[in-house]
Design an enzyme around this catalytic site. Structure first.
Site, mmCIF file in Angstrom:
data_model
loop_
_atom_site.group_PDB
_atom_site.id
_atom_site.type_symbol
_atom_site.label_atom_id
_atom_site.label_comp_id
_atom_site.label_asym_id
_atom_site.label_seq_id
_atom_site.Cartn_x
_atom_site.Cartn_y
_atom_site.Cartn_z
ATOM 1 N N ARG A 1 -11.929 13.623 1.377
ATOM 2 C CA ARG A 1 -13.246 14.260 1.559
ATOM 3 C C ARG A 1 -14.428 13.319 1.317
ATOM 4 O O ARG A 1 -15.526 13.577 1.772
ATOM 5 C CB ARG A 1 -13.367 15.480 0.651
ATOM 6 C CG ARG A 1 -13.322 15.159 -0.837
ATOM 7 C CD ARG A 1 -13.395 16.429 -1.668
ATOM 8 N NE ARG A 1 -13.310 16.125 -3.091
ATOM 9 C CZ ARG A 1 -13.349 17.052 -4.041
ATOM 10 N NH1 ARG A 1 -13.443 18.317 -3.726
ATOM 11 N NH2 ARG A 1 -13.260 16.707 -5.313
ATOM 12 N N THR B 1 1.057 8.082 -18.686
ATOM 13 C CA THR B 1 2.196 8.138 -19.595
ATOM 14 C C THR B 1 2.026 7.280 -20.860
ATOM 15 O O THR B 1 2.242 7.773 -21.964
ATOM 16 C CB THR B 1 3.484 7.752 -18.832
ATOM 17 O OG1 THR B 1 3.941 8.924 -18.188
ATOM 18 C CG2 THR B 1 4.583 7.250 -19.748
ATOM 19 N N CYS C 1 6.014 9.014 -12.274
ATOM 20 C CA CYS C 1 6.033 7.540 -12.260
ATOM 21 C C CYS C 1 7.376 6.928 -11.869
ATOM 22 O O CYS C 1 7.424 6.026 -11.034
ATOM 23 C CB CYS C 1 5.673 6.990 -13.642
ATOM 24 S SG CYS C 1 4.496 7.970 -14.557
ATOM 25 N N GLU D 1 -0.703 6.495 -3.127
ATOM 26 C CA GLU D 1 0.645 5.940 -3.305
ATOM 27 C C GLU D 1 1.641 6.560 -2.327
ATOM 28 O O GLU D 1 2.442 5.849 -1.702
ATOM 29 C CB GLU D 1 1.113 6.158 -4.747
ATOM 30 C CG GLU D 1 0.351 5.284 -5.740
ATOM 31 C CD GLU D 1 0.755 5.495 -7.197
ATOM 32 O OE1 GLU D 1 0.433 4.638 -8.015
ATOM 33 O OE2 GLU D 1 1.387 6.519 -7.515
ATOM 34 N N TYR E 1 17.089 10.258 -22.714
ATOM 35 C CA TYR E 1 16.035 10.913 -23.511
ATOM 36 C C TYR E 1 16.656 11.896 -24.512
ATOM 37 O O TYR E 1 16.272 11.947 -25.677
ATOM 38 C CB TYR E 1 15.058 11.654 -22.594
ATOM 39 C CG TYR E 1 13.864 10.807 -22.214
ATOM 40 C CD1 TYR E 1 12.600 11.094 -22.709
ATOM 41 C CD2 TYR E 1 14.008 9.704 -21.379
ATOM 42 C CE1 TYR E 1 11.507 10.309 -22.378
ATOM 43 C CE2 TYR E 1 12.927 8.921 -21.046
ATOM 44 C CZ TYR E 1 11.681 9.219 -21.540
ATOM 45 O OH TYR E 1 10.612 8.437 -21.230
ATOM 46 N N ALA F 1 -2.198 0.553 -13.082
ATOM 47 C CA ALA F 1 -1.869 0.033 -11.756
ATOM 48 C C ALA F 1 -1.761 1.191 -10.787
ATOM 49 O O ALA F 1 -1.355 2.291 -11.171
ATOM 50 C CB ALA F 1 -0.552 -0.727 -11.796
ATOM 51 N N LYS G 1 8.737 7.892 -8.340
ATOM 52 C CA LYS G 1 7.724 7.332 -7.429
ATOM 53 C C LYS G 1 7.906 5.832 -7.265
ATOM 54 O O LYS G 1 7.949 5.313 -6.157
ATOM 55 C CB LYS G 1 6.331 7.673 -7.977
ATOM 56 C CG LYS G 1 5.135 7.175 -7.216
ATOM 57 C CD LYS G 1 4.686 5.767 -7.509
ATOM 58 C CE LYS G 1 4.389 5.426 -8.937
ATOM 59 N NZ LYS G 1 3.151 5.921 -9.464
ATOM 60 N N GLU H 1 -2.956 -17.857 -10.853
ATOM 61 C CA GLU H 1 -3.726 -19.025 -11.303
ATOM 62 C C GLU H 1 -5.188 -18.929 -10.880
ATOM 63 O O GLU H 1 -6.068 -19.523 -11.493
ATOM 64 C CB GLU H 1 -3.106 -20.333 -10.811
ATOM 65 C CG GLU H 1 -3.156 -20.558 -9.318
ATOM 66 C CD GLU H 1 -2.495 -21.881 -8.911
ATOM 67 O OE1 GLU H 1 -2.886 -22.922 -9.441
ATOM 68 O OE2 GLU H 1 -1.576 -21.845 -8.066
ATOM 69 N N TYR I 1 -4.843 8.453 -6.935
ATOM 70 C CA TYR I 1 -3.628 7.667 -7.140
ATOM 71 C C TYR I 1 -2.453 8.231 -6.321
ATOM 72 O O TYR I 1 -1.776 7.514 -5.612
ATOM 73 C CB TYR I 1 -3.120 7.813 -8.577
ATOM 74 C CG TYR I 1 -3.772 7.114 -9.699
ATOM 75 C CD1 TYR I 1 -3.181 5.977 -10.243
ATOM 76 C CD2 TYR I 1 -4.924 7.614 -10.288
ATOM 77 C CE1 TYR I 1 -3.723 5.363 -11.355
ATOM 78 C CE2 TYR I 1 -5.472 6.999 -11.400
ATOM 79 C CZ TYR I 1 -4.863 5.872 -11.930
ATOM 80 O OH TYR I 1 -5.398 5.276 -13.024
ATOM 81 N N THR J 1 7.037 14.968 -16.572
ATOM 82 C CA THR J 1 6.520 14.545 -15.265
ATOM 83 C C THR J 1 6.869 13.093 -14.964
ATOM 84 O O THR J 1 7.372 12.770 -13.890
ATOM 85 C CB THR J 1 4.985 14.724 -15.227
ATOM 86 O OG1 THR J 1 4.698 16.112 -15.412
ATOM 87 C CG2 THR J 1 4.411 14.268 -13.904
ATOM 88 N N CYS J 2 6.625 12.199 -15.906
ATOM 89 C CA CYS J 2 6.805 10.766 -15.636
ATOM 90 C C CYS J 2 8.227 10.450 -15.188
ATOM 91 O O CYS J 2 8.445 9.787 -14.185
ATOM 92 C CB CYS J 2 6.451 9.959 -16.877
ATOM 93 S SG CYS J 2 6.850 8.225 -16.703
ATOM 94 N N HIS K 1 1.070 -23.186 -11.682
ATOM 95 C CA HIS K 1 1.004 -23.502 -10.261
ATOM 96 C C HIS K 1 2.396 -23.642 -9.658
ATOM 97 O O HIS K 1 3.278 -24.184 -10.314
ATOM 98 C CB HIS K 1 0.235 -24.820 -10.097
ATOM 99 C CG HIS K 1 -0.004 -25.184 -8.671
ATOM 100 N ND1 HIS K 1 -0.921 -24.530 -7.885
ATOM 101 C CD2 HIS K 1 0.575 -26.130 -7.891
ATOM 102 C CE1 HIS K 1 -0.907 -25.070 -6.681
ATOM 103 N NE2 HIS K 1 -0.008 -26.035 -6.648
ATOM 104 N N ARG L 1 -11.703 6.800 -5.767
ATOM 105 C CA ARG L 1 -12.985 6.906 -6.470
ATOM 106 C C ARG L 1 -12.804 6.571 -7.950
ATOM 107 O O ARG L 1 -11.808 6.940 -8.554
ATOM 108 C CB ARG L 1 -13.531 8.337 -6.321
ATOM 109 C CG ARG L 1 -14.910 8.540 -6.907
ATOM 110 C CD ARG L 1 -15.494 9.863 -6.429
ATOM 111 N NE ARG L 1 -14.710 11.016 -6.865
ATOM 112 C CZ ARG L 1 -14.807 11.585 -8.083
ATOM 113 N NH1 ARG L 1 -15.650 11.083 -8.968
ATOM 114 N NH2 ARG L 1 -14.079 12.638 -8.375
#
Ligand code: NDP
Length: 448
Positions: free
Chosen positions: A200, A308, A49, A183, A100, A338, A52, A437, A179, A43-44, A432, A206
């Site tokens: 809903r 993942t 991910c 997204e 992979y 994130a 996406k 910061e 998510y 899936t990832c 800075h 949530r």
């Protein structure tokens, strides 16, 4: 081991399965077979991910062009070419899939491009008709989108189809408030699609910190997304002008992102005595072992923390434990994550609401317009928030909403994970001028 074809047979070539196979074979010296019925990477890499995030990047350029103009560049708008983007995306996914496969082969793993089911506690049968006996079996079959059975649901697509759309729609309805829904609402909006998001409940995302999710939602609305709360889609109908969703209007595309279910069906698990939970997930202990001692499971199929990097940790811990003689449990505490909405959210540790249930807290929170956006005349504000335990002064939670929040939270997560106090944050000198910061310069709590 006599009588076994493999020491380990892994079902599923996603993040968790690939890591477990690679460590067991490469560092553990085990004979490992792995079956994947679809594309290697899971899936990832193939439908989550990675594509996406590339789409998120693609969707951000319209605003960047505006910004560039504000910074003095003479740039004309240009046009987004969906087909060209999808072509490049496919090429990148092919490259990753090959990487992979290469990694597995280099580690000595035998890849079977087939579906595998279990026949008994040590035997898998492949869709090719082959059978293999393995001392251990690891199930890492992931999950799939869940679409509630509303009338007309077949008119909708899921996240799986979002990476293969023939053309971008003019008007899209996104159903869900998690998510994936949030997204994709932002991605489509950034690409110029008119987006309605129907959720809903009374606030999207949530489970995340209330202040942070409200900040994300306000940003999404400011960017033009029509978020309809307390809105449950009861049916979809094909109308002349598009797909009609009662009470919401007509759309060219309806995306359901209403959660995911573990892929356990048809694997032959229950007959073997592997315990299956209420959501269809494989029930495992802290070592990722099922009720059948030779069978383990990691990743989304176990429905613990469906991310993942967590599946990778679980797969690695399993291989360390079983094949490297290093007993390891995956740590599910204080996991940063994130959400790649626009604005982006990064979060680690407890929300203010969850922390308050445990004891007195002090909340340090600030919102401000970042230098870059302010210069460009953009209204977006950044949120930086620390949830601090009043007694121990430990930072229990950190929530960031704004550009690169995902990058920032990874680093803040180290501090939160090792139990840094607010004073540890404060004695760290600011970098800075940055947005981050603010995390070390918030002097007074905004509330207790
Ligand atoms: P989530 O569980 O996050 O969200 C599902 C959403 O659908 C919720 O808003 C839920 O509402 C709603 N929903 C569920 N059932 C129904 C229903 N019958 N009718 C209407 N709405 C419904 O799932 P996602 O699909 O968004 O994501 C799946 C998982 O993938 C996540 O848990 C996450 O771990 C992972 N993920 C992580 C990402 C990241 O780290 N950036 C990105 C994408 C996915 P309610 O809130 O009311 O239950």
């Amino acid at each position: 081991m006599a009588g076994f074809d493999y020491d380990l047979f892994v079902i599923g070539g996603g993040s968790g399965g690939v890591r477990a196979a690679r460590i067991a074979a490469g560092e553990g010296g085990a004979r490992v077979g792995l079956a994947e019925e679809s594309r290697m990477g899971g899936t990832c890499v193939i439908r989550g991910c990675v594509p996406k995030k590339l789409m998120v990047y693609a969707s951000e350029f319209a605003e960047l062009i505006e910004e560039a103009r504000a910074f003095g560049w003479a740039i004309s708008e240009g046009r987004f070419d969906w087909a060209r983007f999808l072509g490049s995306l496919e090429a990148e996914l092919n490259r990753l899939e090959a990487a992979y496969r290469g990694t597995l082969k280099n580690a000595g793993v035998t890849i079977h491009d087939a579906r595998a089911v279990l026949e008994d506690a040590h035997t898998v049968r492949l869709s090719t008709g082959e059978r293999f006996r393995a001392k251990h079996i690891l199930i890492a079959t992931g999950g799939r989108p869940f679409v509630p059975p509303v009338p007309g649901a077949d008119l909708a697509v899921t996240s799986n189809e979002m990476f293969h759309l023939g053309a971008l729609p003019r008007r899209a309805l996104v159903v869900g408030g998690g998510y994936i829904a949030s997204e994709f609402a932002c991605i489509l909006n950034g690409l110029g699609v008119q987006v309605t998001q129907a959720y809903r409940g009374d606030a999207i995302l949530r489970g995340f910190d209330d202040e942070a999710r409200a900040h994300v939602a306000a940003g999404m609305v400011a960017h033009g997304i029509d978020i309809r709360l307390n809105s449950d889609v009861s049916r979809l109908e094909q109308a002349e002008g598009g797909i009609r969703a009662e009470g919401l209007g007509e759309f060219d595309l309806v995306l359901y992102a209403t959660g995911r279910l573990p892929n356990t069906e048809g694997l032959g698990l229950e007959a073997l005595g592997v315990e299956i939970g209420a959501r269809g997930q494989i029930v495992v202990d802290a070592w990722s072992q099922t009720a059948v001692p030779s069978i383990y499971a990691v990743g989304d199929v176990t429905d613990r923390v469906n991310l993942t990097p967590v599946a990778i940790r679980e797969g690695h811990a399993f291989a360390d434990t079983v094949f490297r003689g290093v007993p390891t449990k995956a740590d599910h505490e204080t996991i940063a994550s994130a959400v790649f909405t626009q604005p982006e959210m990064g979060t680690v540790g407890l929300s203010e609401e969850a922390a308050r249930k445990l004891g007195p807290v002090q909340i340090y929170s600030t919102t401000f317009r970042p230098m870059r956006g302010a210069f460009a005349g953009q209204p977006d504000k950044v949120l930086m928030k620390l949830v601090v335990a009043a007694d121990s002064r430990k930072v229990l939670g950190c929530h960031i909403v704004g550009p690169d929040a995902g990058e920032m939270i990874q680093l803040a997560a180290i501090a939160v994970k090792i139990g840094a106090t607010k004073e540890d944050f404060d004695r760290t000198v600011a970098v800075h001028p940055t947005m981050a910061e603010e995390l070390v310069t918030m002097r007074k709590p905004v509330r207790s």
